[in-house]
Design a protein around this motif. Structure first.
Motif: not given
Lengths: 390, 234
Positions: A388-390, B91-99, B159-160, B171-172
């Motif tokens: 779901d993260l993508f 993996f790199i996501f559209q949002a950074h998703n850092l903790h 991180r990735a 992803d973007e």
């Protein structure tokens, strides 16, 4: 602190970092755990003191077997036992002696506060039936209207109690007579009376004219050294034709009364229930904190899942948090609980105290239940789907 | 250098939902990603780009067809095998998703420690090195809340990359960034990627990335409808 956890866990102490990231919530969670601990400590303390208080009068006497009326659920409870059964019991080869024990309540009306003494009447010649600390003073009771007084009785000041000696006795009026206390022994207030008093059987009968020397409250028996009380009890049940009597070993009698008080009397049930409530409150608080924490970090956890972290990693984080909450919450809970018990003990003169075993049980329980809450909270992790993260 | 493809996909189909609601998302996908290539995946939304990316990323089970990643067939692979495979990916996501509770350095370390057994001081060293490469050497101890959007995405890049992945999936990665930050991130991906011989597959609409890709694949309605080889033009 963080470095220590790092070493212990072999990974970043994510649980610790997550908890401390929001200090207000962390403090609230610890307060909740501490509160649950205090609740359990106070209830357990009262339950324990009940045990001590119930069993204490049994320690004044030495006996192997006790015969009581069928409705005697405790030492101070129930009807009388005919003295003739004592003579029957003495016929058993293993029974070396026996005596009757009379029990009644003697009030001492005082200006400050009345003291209600649970009073035992016993033959002053039978020193073998009283505890060693009391046996030496038993001869004092040969005098009519003489008494041994509980120096720890509620309402009696320590100075007053210390002043009571054979050379400086303390006399007081009760039941229309003048009783004189010549010495003291260590008892203490319980849930029933304020303290204890021991008098001779003759004095007891003159304090309670309605009572009959042929019908004491209990019959105490001593057995030959090495005799098995269970075997003798079984034999006595055959020997004594009144099958309604309760014949049991002296130790069993104490335990039966304790069980009765804790499971059949309101006080015991209320405090037992209090412990349960405390445990549930703690469980709910820790679960609430941990499951909210999991829900708040679903996105991060999903990211970690995508990176290749497995289920045991997440369980580890939540358990780490549970153990931190359980341990750090226990410390103030222990301190506050011990203080409350001490203060309550002073005020009520009940034997309330923090014991090492209580602390150990509550700590182990706190950690175990925190871990359980944590394990339940990880169920929410299933919602963290990295796809779901993508 | 090993020239076996990093990814080989043959006759891949994928569906979502069950019964009457079942809807096919990917149709007969055939694709190879060569080592060291930098491939961009474009297409309108709902065309199946993300589905393809999550399948290659071992985040979904392969239902039909063959998907070989780093020499292993993913069709029929167990959940534990997929988790193990993911550790070799970045993996790199559209949002950074850092903790949010971890510093920049600690966030990058999470990428280094996923294998377990990596010693703490080595992981720290690797994390600091990577943050240096993305130009954040001075921000190691900053929490994400104290970093700008571009800085956060660069931490996510570090991180990735810290685990030296064989394949980087993005992803973007520049969608949430302003022009300059986006440009920085693309530079980083291209520069570090080619220096390490890493294969990169990213979903993007960003022309700044498309300009620098070796190959552009276009997906429409679950099918690959266009392929532009730009090798040597970037």
């Amino acid at each position: 602190m963080s470095g220590l956890f790092q070493r212990l866990l072999g990974r970043l102490p994510i649980g610790w970092l997550q908890l401390t990231h929001n200090p207000m919530r962390f403090a609230a969670a610890l307060t909740g755990v501490a509160f649950a601990n205090v609740l359990v400590f106070v209830q357990l303390g009262i339950m324990n003191s009940m045990g001590t208080a119930v069993l204490r009068p049994y320690t004044f006497f030495k006996a192997d077997v006790m015969i009581s009326a069928t409705d005697a659920n405790g030492l101070t409870d129930g009807g009388n036992v005919a003295r003739q059964w004592l003579l029957q019991a003495l016929a058993d080869p293993d029974v070396t002696g026996g005596t009757g024990l009379f029990i009644g309540t003697v009030p001492w009306d005082r200006a400050e506060a009345d003291i209600g003494f649970t009073t035992f009447g016993i033959d002053p010649a039978r020193t073998d039936f009283v505890a060693d600390g009391i046996a030496g003073d038993l001869a004092l009771l040969e005098v009519q209207d003489a008494a041994l007084m509980d120096r720890l009785a509620r309402g009696l000041t320590r100075e007053e109690a210390a002043a009571i000696r054979p050379q400086s006795p303390r006399a007081f009026e009760t039941q229309g007579r003048t009783l004189t206390a010549y010495s003291t022994f260590a008892g203490g207030g319980g849930f029933g009376g304020d303290g204890y008093m021991i008098v001779s059987d003759q004095t007891f009968l003159s304090l309670f004219p309605a009572r009959n020397s042929a019908a004491p409250d209990h019959i105490l028996l001593r057995l030959r050294t090495g005799a098995d009380s269970a075997t003798v009890v079984a034999r006595l049940k055959g020997l004594i034709s009144d099958e309604t009597l309760r014949i049991r070993s002296y130790a069993d009698a104490g335990q039966e009364e304790l069980t009765f008080q804790q499971t059949r009397r309101p006080t015991g049930i209320i405090f037992g229930f209090g412990v349960l409530i405390g445990v549930l409150v703690g469980l709910v608080i820790v679960y609430q904190v941990l499951s909210t924490d999991v829900a708040d970090h679903l996105r991060e956890y999903a990211t970690f899942k995508a990176m290749g972290y497995g289920p045991s990693f997440f369980l580890g984080i939540v358990l780490e948090e549970a153990l931190i909450l359980g341990t750090l919450g226990f410390l103030p809970g222990f301190a506050i609980g011990a203080t409350i018990l001490t203060v309550m003990g002073k005020v009520t003169t009940l034997p309330l105290a923090m014991t090492p075993s209580m602390a150990a049980i509550v700590f182990a329980g706190t950690v175990a239940f925190s871990a359980l809450s944590g394990a339940i909270a990880t169920r929410r992790l299933a919602a963290a789907d990295p796809a779901d993260l993508f | 250098m090993d020239t076996a493809p990093i990814v080989t996909i043959r006759a891949l189909n994928h569906w979502f939902g069950d019964g009457a609601a079942r809807k096919q998302a990917l149709f007969d996908i055939n694709l190879r990603l060569e080592p060291g290539s930098f491939t961009a995946l474009v297409g309108p939304s709902g065309s199946g780009k993300t589905t393809l990316l999550t399948l290659i990323g071992c985040l979904r089970m392969v239902q039909d067809g063959s998907l070989r990643l780093l020499g292993q067939e993913l069709h029929g692979a167990s959940g534990a095998q997929l988790v193990a495979m993911r550790r070799r990916l970045g993996f790199i996501f559209q949002a950074h998703n850092l903790h949010e509770s971890l510093t920049a350095g600690q966030n990058v370390m999470m990428g280094a420690q996923v294998d377990g057994g990596v010693r703490h001081d080595r992981a720290t060293l690797a994390a600091h090195h990577l943050l240096g490469l993305v130009g954040l050497a001075g921000r190691v101890d900053y929490l994400p809340a104290n970093l700008s959007g571009g800085q956060k995405q660069r931490v996510a890049v570090a991180r990735a990359l810290v685990g030296n992945p064989d394949l980087l999936l993005a992803d973007e990665p520049t969608a949430a960034l302003d022009r300059n930050s986006a440009s920085d991130v693309v530079d980083l991906l291209r520069r570090i990627g080619s220096a390490r011989g890493m294969t990169t597959l990213l979903v993007t609409h960003d022309t700044r990335i498309l300009d620098r890709a070796d190959r552009i694949l276009t997906l429409e309605d679950g099918r690959i409808v266009g392929e532009e080889d730009r090798q040597g033009k970037g």
